[in-house]
Design a protein around this motif. Sequence first.
Motif, mmCIF file in Angstrom:
data_model
loop_
_atom_site.group_PDB
_atom_site.id
_atom_site.type_symbol
_atom_site.label_atom_id
_atom_site.label_comp_id
_atom_site.label_asym_id
_atom_site.label_seq_id
_atom_site.Cartn_x
_atom_site.Cartn_y
_atom_site.Cartn_z
ATOM 1 N N ILE A 196 0.689 -1.212 -0.055
ATOM 2 C CA ILE A 196 -0.081 0.140 -0.078
ATOM 3 C C ILE A 196 0.809 1.135 -0.129
ATOM 4 O O ILE A 196 0.365 2.258 0.087
ATOM 5 C CB ILE A 196 -0.955 -0.214 1.210
ATOM 6 N N GLY A 197 2.217 1.172 0.150
ATOM 7 C CA GLY A 197 2.978 2.223 -0.135
ATOM 8 C C GLY A 197 3.272 2.537 -1.440
ATOM 9 O O GLY A 197 3.082 1.740 -2.436
ATOM 10 N N MET A 198 3.766 3.734 -1.641
ATOM 11 C CA MET A 198 4.215 4.019 -2.960
ATOM 12 C C MET A 198 5.274 4.496 -3.188
ATOM 13 O O MET A 198 5.931 5.748 -2.698
ATOM 14 C CB MET A 198 3.221 5.447 -3.357
ATOM 15 N N PRO A 199 6.133 3.681 -3.702
ATOM 16 C CA PRO A 199 7.595 4.116 -4.017
ATOM 17 C C PRO A 199 7.861 5.264 -5.022
ATOM 18 O O PRO A 199 8.777 5.774 -5.492
ATOM 19 C CB PRO A 199 8.417 2.892 -4.309
ATOM 20 N N THR A 200 6.945 5.492 -5.844
ATOM 21 C CA THR A 200 7.021 6.297 -7.059
ATOM 22 C C THR A 200 5.576 7.057 -7.165
ATOM 23 O O THR A 200 4.419 6.342 -7.007
ATOM 24 C CB THR A 200 7.216 5.630 -8.334
ATOM 25 N N GLY A 201 5.463 8.228 -7.351
ATOM 26 C CA GLY A 201 4.254 8.790 -7.496
ATOM 27 C C GLY A 201 4.025 10.285 -8.073
ATOM 28 O O GLY A 201 5.190 10.900 -7.950
ATOM 29 N N ILE A 202 2.971 10.749 -8.628
ATOM 30 C CA ILE A 202 2.788 12.254 -9.177
ATOM 31 C C ILE A 202 1.642 12.816 -8.408
ATOM 32 O O ILE A 202 0.570 12.259 -8.516
ATOM 33 C CB ILE A 202 2.960 12.196 -10.455
ATOM 34 N N SER A 203 1.657 14.240 -7.898
ATOM 35 C CA SER A 203 0.479 14.770 -7.507
ATOM 36 C C SER A 203 0.165 15.832 -8.313
ATOM 37 O O SER A 203 0.848 16.500 -8.887
ATOM 38 C CB SER A 203 1.144 15.414 -5.982
ATOM 39 N N LYS A 204 -1.240 16.030 -7.961
ATOM 40 C CA LYS A 204 -1.991 16.901 -8.937
ATOM 41 C C LYS A 204 -1.627 18.388 -8.190
ATOM 42 O O LYS A 204 -2.006 19.566 -8.941
ATOM 43 C CB LYS A 204 -3.342 16.746 -8.563
ATOM 44 N N ALA A 233 8.595 6.742 10.575
ATOM 45 C CA ALA A 233 7.763 6.306 9.859
ATOM 46 C C ALA A 233 8.362 5.480 8.757
ATOM 47 O O ALA A 233 9.394 5.528 8.386
ATOM 48 C CB ALA A 233 7.361 7.844 8.711
ATOM 49 N N GLU A 234 7.647 4.486 8.449
ATOM 50 C CA GLU A 234 7.962 3.467 7.162
ATOM 51 C C GLU A 234 8.106 4.202 5.950
ATOM 52 O O GLU A 234 7.491 5.019 5.485
ATOM 53 C CB GLU A 234 6.944 2.530 7.045
ATOM 54 N N VAL A 235 9.264 4.300 5.353
ATOM 55 C CA VAL A 235 9.929 4.981 4.286
ATOM 56 C C VAL A 235 8.812 5.108 3.191
ATOM 57 O O VAL A 235 8.687 5.963 2.586
ATOM 58 C CB VAL A 235 11.182 4.510 3.898
ATOM 59 N N VAL A 236 8.232 3.850 2.646
ATOM 60 C CA VAL A 236 7.472 3.861 1.487
ATOM 61 C C VAL A 236 6.134 4.321 1.813
ATOM 62 O O VAL A 236 5.457 4.939 0.800
ATOM 63 C CB VAL A 236 7.302 2.376 0.770
ATOM 64 N N LEU A 237 5.605 3.949 2.990
ATOM 65 C CA LEU A 237 4.141 4.576 3.359
ATOM 66 C C LEU A 237 4.331 6.036 3.538
ATOM 67 O O LEU A 237 3.306 6.611 3.359
ATOM 68 C CB LEU A 237 3.783 3.694 4.722
ATOM 69 N N PHE A 238 5.258 6.698 4.058
ATOM 70 C CA PHE A 238 5.581 7.977 4.131
ATOM 71 C C PHE A 238 5.578 8.884 2.799
ATOM 72 O O PHE A 238 4.923 9.789 2.812
ATOM 73 C CB PHE A 238 6.766 8.171 4.922
ATOM 74 N N ALA A 262 12.158 5.596 9.671
ATOM 75 C CA ALA A 262 12.547 4.270 10.027
ATOM 76 C C ALA A 262 13.928 3.771 9.735
ATOM 77 O O ALA A 262 14.343 2.727 10.105
ATOM 78 C CB ALA A 262 11.363 3.164 9.903
ATOM 79 N N ALA A 263 13.875 4.332 8.601
ATOM 80 C CA ALA A 263 15.522 3.962 7.864
ATOM 81 C C ALA A 263 15.864 4.937 6.919
ATOM 82 O O ALA A 263 15.201 5.943 6.489
ATOM 83 C CB ALA A 263 15.312 2.681 6.990
ATOM 84 N N PRO A 264 17.220 5.175 6.459
ATOM 85 C CA PRO A 264 18.094 5.876 5.767
ATOM 86 C C PRO A 264 17.195 5.686 4.232
ATOM 87 O O PRO A 264 16.863 4.729 3.781
ATOM 88 C CB PRO A 264 19.377 5.722 5.821
ATOM 89 N N VAL A 265 17.328 6.911 3.437
ATOM 90 C CA VAL A 265 16.575 6.879 2.184
ATOM 91 C C VAL A 265 17.140 8.029 1.393
ATOM 92 O O VAL A 265 17.538 8.916 1.803
ATOM 93 C CB VAL A 265 15.189 6.742 2.317
#
Length: 388
Positions: A196-204, A233-238, A262-265
Amino acid sequence: MRLSFAVIALLLLWVGVAYAFSPNYPMETFKLDLDAPPSERWNHILDRYNASVPYLLKYFKDEFAELEKRLVNQVLGDLHNIIGEELGEEIKGIAKYWNVDVGTILGINLMYEFRKLMGDHHFNITPNSTDSKSVHPPGIFGCVSMVAQDLEGRVLHGRILDWNLPNELRNASFIVEYVSNGSVIFTGINSIAGTIGMPTGISKKGFSLSINERSLGGDLIEDSIDALLLGGAEVVLFARQVLTHARSYDEALDMLNKHYLAAPVYYILAGSKPNEGAVITRDRSILVNLWQLNVSASVPDSWYLLETNYDHWKSPVPYDNRRMYGVKYLKQLGQNVGASMAGLLDVLFTWPLRNQFTMEVILMNPKAYIVQAFQVFNVTTQSPFYVH
């Protein structure tokens, strides 16, 4: 064993040709209604990917050690407090719909923290090299994200996601349009059904976002889980939360700079205005480095930023120099072509940026709200570079 130059050259030629002809397809698109109950909102998408469930379960069984499974149960014991009630209900709803253990679905959603997303090692053979150090024990490459500004000031955002998944799971990636009050608020690329996390996305709201792994997902796995338990925060969920709630490029930048993780990124961000582009290097609690677009006609090659999986101010390891090749390809094309949709897509599909572990190639235009996303399948699964 030291490989001769001739052997390396033949292997590179064989594998490179295979990449060139490996299939890729546009992703299917679904809508996700954020006004629907969280425990039910994924059901219509999950139904499309029922055939993936056995492969997902096998992946979890084969790839997760017993220690990691026990750590998942620690998070599961306080799921709502750790990732929030809404997202917790989504995970429970997915598990219920597929009739699988909630811990399995949670584990799949914690792949970044468990170093499963993009893998445990990076791997490359440097072309035209006879140095035995250029051959690294098998693993995978990782990710590439780049932002490039064209001559008119438009910023484009390209990304490659590498993940050592079997082909049976590579077709479980898709595009999701998140809808609230009947309107799309952002579009995300879901890398595997059940997450349910989004490693890639584009916002309006005029920005796009991608994630690259840093330091192989963090330090010790236990440290990442401890950080989750302490409110990180979980990196991808954030990333999904930023895409959902940030009202501008600047607000997204601020959230990504400051939030406890929660982790480096590496978070890579692009906007809809000139010079809106950044590589955000994060440790769990602090911003390590903010590298921003600052395009100037007097500064050569200032029209792009390119991030792989190493701090940009340091030299990458000798067996994984995708940065050098990406920069080389962009320079060869120049800003006029390299910062176009067609030019940037061409760079993304060129080896070794695209390689045997590439499962997604994505291009985004935040100003025009355009996203092109492709599934990539591996035709070299029996090659000496493939890791089962």
